[in-house]
Design a protein around this motif. Structure first.
Motif, PDB file in Angstrom:
ATOM      1  N   ALA A 174      88.418  29.142   7.215  1.00  0.00           N
ATOM      2  CA  ALA A 174      88.497  28.392   8.472  1.00  0.00           C
ATOM      3  C   ALA A 174      87.991  26.965   8.281  1.00  0.00           C
ATOM      4  N   ARG A 175      87.186  26.753   7.264  1.00  0.00           N
ATOM      5  CA  ARG A 175      86.682  25.436   6.861  1.00  0.00           C
ATOM      6  C   ARG A 175      85.884  24.738   7.955  1.00  0.00           C
ATOM      7  N   ASN A 176      84.808  25.412   8.361  1.00  0.00           N
ATOM      8  CA  ASN A 176      83.837  24.798   9.252  1.00  0.00           C
ATOM      9  C   ASN A 176      82.437  25.169   8.784  1.00  0.00           C
ATOM     10  N   ASP A 177      81.429  24.525   9.379  1.00  0.00           N
ATOM     11  CA  ASP A 177      80.055  24.726   8.902  1.00  0.00           C
ATOM     12  C   ASP A 177      79.328  25.870   9.596  1.00  0.00           C
ATOM     13  N   ALA A 178      79.996  26.568  10.527  1.00  0.00           N
ATOM     14  CA  ALA A 178      79.397  27.711  11.243  1.00  0.00           C
ATOM     15  C   ALA A 178      78.172  27.309  12.053  1.00  0.00           C
ATOM     16  N   ARG A 179      78.127  26.066  12.470  1.00  0.00           N
ATOM     17  CA  ARG A 179      76.968  25.563  13.211  1.00  0.00           C
ATOM     18  C   ARG A 179      76.846  26.231  14.580  1.00  0.00           C
ATOM     19  N   ASP A 180      75.653  26.745  14.867  1.00  0.00           N
ATOM     20  CA  ASP A 180      75.290  27.278  16.180  1.00  0.00           C
ATOM     21  C   ASP A 180      76.100  28.509  16.584  1.00  0.00           C
ATOM     22  N   ILE A 181      76.691  29.215  15.618  1.00  0.00           N
ATOM     23  CA  ILE A 181      77.377  30.456  15.963  1.00  0.00           C
ATOM     24  C   ILE A 181      76.349  31.519  16.331  1.00  0.00           C
ATOM     25  N   GLU A 182      76.792  32.578  16.988  1.00  0.00           N
ATOM     26  CA  GLU A 182      75.934  33.703  17.312  1.00  0.00           C
ATOM     27  C   GLU A 182      76.535  34.981  16.726  1.00  0.00           C
ATOM     28  N   VAL A 183      75.671  35.854  16.234  1.00  0.00           N
ATOM     29  CA  VAL A 183      76.097  37.167  15.738  1.00  0.00           C
ATOM     30  C   VAL A 183      75.418  38.206  16.627  1.00  0.00           C
ATOM     31  N   VAL A 184      76.216  38.983  17.323  1.00  0.00           N
ATOM     32  CA  VAL A 184      75.666  39.868  18.346  1.00  0.00           C
ATOM     33  C   VAL A 184      76.202  41.283  18.207  1.00  0.00           C
ATOM     34  N   LEU A 185      75.443  42.203  18.761  1.00  0.00           N
ATOM     35  CA  LEU A 185      75.867  43.597  18.855  1.00  0.00           C
ATOM     36  C   LEU A 185      76.385  43.848  20.254  1.00  0.00           C
ATOM     37  N   GLY A 186      77.632  44.282  20.342  1.00  0.00           N
ATOM     38  CA  GLY A 186      78.236  44.620  21.621  1.00  0.00           C
ATOM     39  C   GLY A 186      79.070  45.876  21.452  1.00  0.00           C
ATOM     40  N   ALA A 187      80.324  45.810  21.888  1.00  0.00           N
ATOM     41  CA  ALA A 187      81.200  46.976  21.759  1.00  0.00           C
ATOM     42  C   ALA A 187      82.644  46.515  21.689  1.00  0.00           C
ATOM     43  N   ASN A 188      83.498  47.439  21.330  1.00  0.00           N
ATOM     44  CA  ASN A 188      84.929  47.207  21.380  1.00  0.00           C
ATOM     45  C   ASN A 188      85.583  48.427  22.010  1.00  0.00           C
ATOM     46  N   ILE A 189      86.750  48.223  22.586  1.00  0.00           N
ATOM     47  CA  ILE A 189      87.466  49.304  23.254  1.00  0.00           C
ATOM     48  C   ILE A 189      88.375  50.000  22.244  1.00  0.00           C
ATOM     49  N   THR A 190      88.262  51.307  22.165  1.00  0.00           N
ATOM     50  CA  THR A 190      89.085  52.062  21.223  1.00  0.00           C
ATOM     51  C   THR A 190      90.193  52.846  21.913  1.00  0.00           C
TER      52      THR A 190
END
Length: 287
Positions: A174-190
């Motif tokens: 994607a060629r970006n610096d990943a500045r200020d991203i968040e990594v979170v625990l949530g859910a997905n619909i199956t």
């Protein structure tokens, strides 16, 4: 913006910010495409469409309910929804981490709000020997350090590897610096029935791309990547080789870079060397 559809919308308040929102949408497209193509288990919202102030059909659609006082036609984009923690997992989080002196609030916490938890594998563990009683507890953006994540049942070794692979894709594909991203625990619909609790599965998401800056894929911008890594919240393990999780993270990052291509592999190696050197400098000057 409230709708009766599975997707969600983000709108800028001022037409002056349309270009900024359009860039965020562009970055999200690149990130989503990179992660999906790589097979990473960390999900990202999928962008659907962008709407400018002249998209009359969109702004006149009666299905959309704009916030009070914010019906100005500016810019907006749609994306797939990030689903919150399943109720069972949220209840487990409260049972594990809500202090005894606040237990009477627990039933209300389970019912209130649709929340995500932040995965902060590089943050120090909370002080278990604090003398003062904890006066506040909430599941909103709850900080899951390594120890807490493991108590909740997460495999932090596998997660660290996926984080490393994910960051490599953001940097080198994607060629970006990943500045200020968040990594979170949530859910997905199956299943196609999203209102059934048992049909949601816990999943890790990366989101919030409004601050990322373009990486020009050259060695002279390695400092940009290092600065963004250290300036962000400690979602990733800190760059200390003695930390076993960082070892897993950095190995996965480098292997993913090599898969992307020869130049990506070389740049990835330079990033890790520079990152570790900067962490040593910070630790030495903090002591």
């Amino acid at each position: 913006m409230n709708t009766a559809t599975p997707e969600v919308y983000k709108k800028c308040r001022s037409a002056d910010n349309c270009a900024i929102l359009a860039e965020e949408y562009r970055q999200m497209k690149l990130i989503s495409k990179a992660l999906q193509a790589s097979g990473n288990t960390i999900l990202s919202p999928t962008p659907i469409d962008f709407y400018g102030p002249d998209d009359v059909e969109f702004w006149d659609d009666p299905a959309f309910v704009f916030p009070a006082g914010d019906a100005v036609r500016t810019g907006a984009y749609s994306m797939t929804r990030v689903y919150p923690l399943p109720s069972a997992l949220k209840t487990k989080l409260i049972d594990l981490f809500c202090p005894p002196n606040l237990n009477e609030r627990a039933p209300g916490l389970v019912r209130r709000g649709h929340h995500l938890a932040r995965l902060l594998l590089g943050r120090p563990e909370p002080n278990a020997n604090r003398a003062a009683p904890q006066r506040f507890f909430d599941t909103y953006n709850f900080p899951l350090t390594r120890g807490r994540a493991e108590q909740l049942g997460l495999n932090t070794v596998l997660l660290s590897g996926e984080m490393g692979r994910m960051l490599a894709q953001l940097h080198m594909t994607a060629r970006n610096d990943a500045r200020d991203i968040e990594v979170v625990l949530g859910a997905n619909i199956t299943s196609p029935v999203p209102n059934r609790r048992e049909r949601r599965e816990p999943r890790v998401w990366v989101l919030d791309f409004n601050q990322v800056k373009e990486f020009n894929f050259t060695e002279n911008q390695i400092p940009l990547l290092v600065d963004a890594f250290l300036a962000n919240e400690a979602y990733f393990p800190r760059a200390r080789p003695a930390d076993s999780l960082y070892g897993v993270f950095s190995k996965a990052y480098l292997e993913e870079c090599k898969k992307i291509g020869e130049v990506a592999g070389q740049l990835g190696q330079k990033f890790i060397v520079a990152l570790e050197a900067e962490q040593v400098y910070k630790d030495t000057n903090r002591a």
